[in-house]
Motif scaffolding. Structure first.
Motif, mmCIF file in Angstrom:
data_model
loop_
_atom_site.group_PDB
_atom_site.id
_atom_site.type_symbol
_atom_site.label_atom_id
_atom_site.label_comp_id
_atom_site.label_asym_id
_atom_site.label_seq_id
_atom_site.Cartn_x
_atom_site.Cartn_y
_atom_site.Cartn_z
ATOM 1 N N LEU A 59 113.611 66.974 20.705
ATOM 2 C CA LEU A 59 114.296 65.679 20.752
ATOM 3 C C LEU A 59 113.388 64.553 20.258
ATOM 4 O O LEU A 59 113.842 63.657 19.536
ATOM 5 N N LYS A 60 112.126 64.614 20.624
ATOM 6 C CA LYS A 60 111.172 63.597 20.147
ATOM 7 C C LYS A 60 111.035 63.656 18.633
ATOM 8 O O LYS A 60 110.995 62.624 17.965
ATOM 9 N N ARG A 61 110.968 64.868 18.098
ATOM 10 C CA ARG A 61 110.873 65.008 16.635
ATOM 11 C C ARG A 61 112.103 64.448 15.931
ATOM 12 O O ARG A 61 112.034 64.004 14.793
ATOM 13 N N HIS A 62 113.238 64.465 16.635
ATOM 14 C CA HIS A 62 114.482 63.942 16.067
ATOM 15 C C HIS A 62 114.681 62.465 16.367
ATOM 16 O O HIS A 62 115.753 61.903 16.124
ATOM 17 N N GLY A 63 113.659 61.839 16.918
ATOM 18 C CA GLY A 63 113.704 60.400 17.107
ATOM 19 C C GLY A 63 114.354 59.903 18.385
ATOM 20 O O GLY A 63 114.607 58.708 18.521
ATOM 21 N N VAL A 64 114.616 60.793 19.320
ATOM 22 C CA VAL A 64 115.207 60.353 20.592
ATOM 23 C C VAL A 64 114.100 59.679 21.399
ATOM 24 O O VAL A 64 112.987 60.187 21.503
ATOM 25 N N SER A 65 114.419 58.537 21.981
ATOM 26 C CA SER A 65 113.403 57.766 22.690
ATOM 27 C C SER A 65 112.963 58.468 23.980
ATOM 28 O O SER A 65 113.724 59.226 24.586
ATOM 29 N N ASP A 66 111.727 58.168 24.381
ATOM 30 C CA ASP A 66 111.187 58.731 25.617
ATOM 31 C C ASP A 66 112.038 58.356 26.817
ATOM 32 O O ASP A 66 112.223 59.156 27.737
ATOM 33 N N GLU A 67 112.579 57.126 26.819
ATOM 34 C CA GLU A 67 113.395 56.669 27.934
ATOM 35 C C GLU A 67 114.662 57.508 28.073
ATOM 36 O O GLU A 67 115.048 57.896 29.175
ATOM 37 N N VAL A 68 115.320 57.781 26.956
ATOM 38 C CA VAL A 68 116.544 58.582 26.972
ATOM 39 C C VAL A 68 116.226 60.005 27.407
ATOM 40 O O VAL A 68 116.940 60.594 28.232
ATOM 41 N N ILE A 69 115.142 60.560 26.885
ATOM 42 C CA ILE A 69 114.747 61.926 27.249
ATOM 43 C C ILE A 69 114.441 62.001 28.741
ATOM 44 O O ILE A 69 114.919 62.904 29.440
ATOM 45 N N GLN A 70 113.667 61.040 29.246
ATOM 46 C CA GLN A 70 113.303 61.044 30.666
ATOM 47 C C GLN A 70 114.532 60.912 31.546
ATOM 48 O O GLN A 70 114.660 61.593 32.562
ATOM 49 N N ALA A 71 115.458 60.059 31.161
ATOM 50 C CA ALA A 71 116.684 59.889 31.935
ATOM 51 C C ALA A 71 117.483 61.193 31.969
ATOM 52 O O ALA A 71 118.002 61.598 33.025
#
Length: 79
Positions: A59-71
């Protein structure tokens, strides 16, 4: 339950028979089932953790923000 056959060294069976009542098991077979279950749960937890880590990295490689991932991770894991 399903019946299986497994070959084990005699000394291991003797040790299981000796230890089982000391740990509160009615016999060595329930102890073997407990050992297998514990190992399996530990491996499944580790594999699930590895899968989540790989997904987060993707997800990080695809540009998803850390905040969205953590949530999302918090929502799924309850942490």
């Amino acid at each position: 339950m399903t019946t299986i056959t497994i070959r084990m060294p005699e000394d291991v069976i003797e040790d299981l028979k000796r230890v089982a009542p000391l740990l509160g098991f009615s016999g060595y077979q329930p102890l073997v089932r407990a050992y297998i279950g514990q190992g399996l749960r530990a491996d499944l937890e580790r594999l699930d953790s590895d899968t989540v880590s790989a997904l987060v990295a993707s997800l990080k490689r695809h540009g998803v923000s850390d905040e969205v991932i953590q949530a999302a991770v918090s929502e799924v894991t309850g942490r």
